[in-house]
Write a protein that holds these residues in place. Structure first.
Motif, PDB file in Angstrom:
ATOM      1  N   ALA A 265       0.824  -1.204   0.000  1.00 32.13           N
ATOM      2  CA  ALA A 265       0.000   0.000   0.000  1.00 32.13           C
ATOM      3  C   ALA A 265       0.856   1.251   0.000  1.00 32.13           C
ATOM      4  N   LEU A 266       2.016   1.178   0.597  1.00 34.31           N
ATOM      5  CA  LEU A 266       2.939   2.307   0.660  1.00 34.31           C
ATOM      6  C   LEU A 266       3.250   2.873  -0.717  1.00 34.31           C
ATOM      7  N   THR A 267       3.343   2.010  -1.732  1.00 31.63           N
ATOM      8  CA  THR A 267       3.807   2.437  -3.049  1.00 31.63           C
ATOM      9  C   THR A 267       2.691   2.590  -4.076  1.00 31.63           C
ATOM     10  N   TRP A 268       1.436   2.449  -3.676  1.00 35.22           N
ATOM     11  CA  TRP A 268       0.363   2.468  -4.668  1.00 35.22           C
ATOM     12  C   TRP A 268       0.215   3.820  -5.369  1.00 35.22           C
ATOM     13  N   LYS A 269       0.356   4.910  -4.674  1.00 33.25           N
ATOM     14  CA  LYS A 269       0.255   6.200  -5.368  1.00 33.25           C
ATOM     15  C   LYS A 269       1.408   6.358  -6.352  1.00 33.25           C
ATOM     16  N   ASP A 270       2.604   5.887  -5.988  1.00 29.91           N
ATOM     17  CA  ASP A 270       3.715   5.905  -6.932  1.00 29.91           C
ATOM     18  C   ASP A 270       3.377   5.088  -8.175  1.00 29.91           C
ATOM     19  N   GLY A 271       2.691   3.953  -7.962  1.00 29.24           N
ATOM     20  CA  GLY A 271       2.288   3.131  -9.101  1.00 29.24           C
ATOM     21  C   GLY A 271       1.319   3.860 -10.010  1.00 29.24           C
ATOM     22  N   TRP A 272       0.368   4.576  -9.428  1.00 28.54           N
ATOM     23  CA  TRP A 272      -0.574   5.370 -10.225  1.00 28.54           C
ATOM     24  C   TRP A 272       0.168   6.466 -10.991  1.00 28.54           C
ATOM     25  N   ASP A 273       1.092   7.134 -10.306  1.00 26.00           N
ATOM     26  CA  ASP A 273       1.853   8.196 -10.955  1.00 26.00           C
ATOM     27  C   ASP A 273       2.702   7.645 -12.099  1.00 26.00           C
ATOM     28  N   ALA A 274       3.292   6.464 -11.892  1.00 26.62           N
ATOM     29  CA  ALA A 274       4.128   5.864 -12.930  1.00 26.62           C
ATOM     30  C   ALA A 274       3.300   5.519 -14.168  1.00 26.62           C
ATOM     31  N   ARG A 275       2.070   5.102 -13.973  1.00 26.81           N
ATOM     32  CA  ARG A 275       1.210   4.768 -15.105  1.00 26.81           C
ATOM     33  C   ARG A 275       0.547   5.998 -15.692  1.00 26.81           C
TER      34      ARG A 275
END
Length: 358
Positions: A265-275
């Motif tokens: 969960a810590l990295t989910w916003k980073d994942g959204w930003d990366a996509r």
């Protein structure tokens, strides 16, 4: 959070969600409320001609129960309610009184009366009003009509907005019977009551995680640990994209275009930003709720959940997994949350805008 034997401690830290969001609840709906997915599905059978309320039995209801259902339906029709609205009224009375005019309440509401178990708090008229099937049904429907977007909500959520009971999914198990009764008494297709579909292929309905009854922290088909917050959230993302069977469109290992895992969960916003997917501060049905570490009661790895419905009072209904303390962790839960509490909302683009290969 359970043992992490499947992929080792390092991988577990990468994939795991967090638990114990105990500070974000604003009403009494924070306890786990598992609901079978099929409870929201409408029976496939349809009625070609109406039957009389005084004859026989419909889905376990008969006699005075069907007479009361007939009154609820007629009251709804007179007020301009759709057949779906009429069925929500019948469902609610089933869940409150078994379609009987009760002259008593229960421990939670000792002053409750009638078909809808309406309280003696001044909002539902006199005792005589609450004991009268037609009057009590009319009062229920007046408040239902005041619920913004009620016809698009899950029936149990629409009823909950009126009744304000502790569990928003209390009425879900009565929906199939309510549609069967209204279908038979009105001679309409059950799919008309559902709004055109008997059981949606995509989207979600309560606790429908396919492997939600399995072991904790096995490797799930989407590449997360089973029954963690991220596992349920990624299942919902796939549903929104029309992917409800294996192989899924998005996996932990393939979500990000840079090759990094979507991760905890810590990295989910980073994942959204990366996509390049949108994020924001406003809840929308289907959006991922993202809590940064130590926000809103989340732990060091943060937490993700899903927006089930948006309320008009600055709150939203959240659903997810692993959001309660033990022994209710690693299970489905719902809770009402202030819209300002999460760190962000992560939006899933429309299917036509989704760029990954099928």
């Amino acid at each position: 959070m359970g043992s992490r034997t499947a992929l080792g401690a390092a991988a577990a830290a990468l994939l795991a969600g967090s638990v114990a969001l105990v500070t974000v609840v604003t009403d009494g709906s924070g306890s786990a409320s598992p609901v079978a997915a099929q409870a929201a599905c409408v029976p496939a059978a349809s009625g070609s001609s109406a039957v009389d309320a005084g004859s026989g039995e419909i889905d376990g209801y008969s006699g005075v129960q069907l007479a009361n259902a007939r009154t609820i339906i007629d009251t709804g029709k007179a007020m301009g309610l759709s057949v779906r609205g009429q069925a929500i009224g019948v469902m609610t009375a089933m869940g409150e009184s078994g379609l009987r005019v009760l002259d008593h309440g229960d421990a939670a509401g000792p002053d409750s009366l009638g078909l809808f178990q309406q309280r003696g708090n001044g909002a539902w008229g006199s005792p005589e009003d609450r004991m009268d099937p037609g009057t009590s049904a009319a009062d229920f429907f007046k408040k239902l009509q005041g619920v913004q977007g009620w016809a698009e909500l899950d029936p149990t959520i629409a009823a909950h907005r009126v009744q304000r009971n502790a569990d928003p999914y209390h009425y879900a198990s009565y929906w199939p019977a309510a549609t069967a009764v209204v279908s038979a008494l009105e001679g309409v297709n059950a799919s008309d009551i559902a709004g055109g579909t008997a059981c949606p292929a995509a989207g979600g309905s309560g606790d429908d995680l396919p492997w939600g009854a399995g072991p904790v922290d096995a490797t799930s088909p989407d590449g997360m640990f089973t029954r963690e917050c991220v596992d349920f959230a990624l299942w919902r993302v796939n549903q929104e994209l029309g992917s409800t069977t294996f192989p899924f469109k998005v996996l932990n290992s393939t979500f990000r275009p840079d090759g990094k895992p979507l991760g905890s969960a810590l990295t989910w916003k980073d994942g959204w930003d990366a996509r390049g997917w949108p994020t924001g501060k406003d809840p929308e049905p289907g959006a991922i709720v993202w809590y940064a570490p130590n926000v809103g009661g989340a732990g060091g790895l943060g937490h993700v959940a899903v927006v089930k419905a948006v309320n008009t009072d600055g709150t939203f209904l959240e659903e997810g997994y692993n959001g309660n303390p033990a022994p209710n962790d690693h299970a489905y839960y719902t809770r009402t949350v202030r819209s300002s509490t999460p760190s962000a909302f992560l939006y899933v683009p429309a299917r036509k805008d989704f760029g990954l290969a099928s």
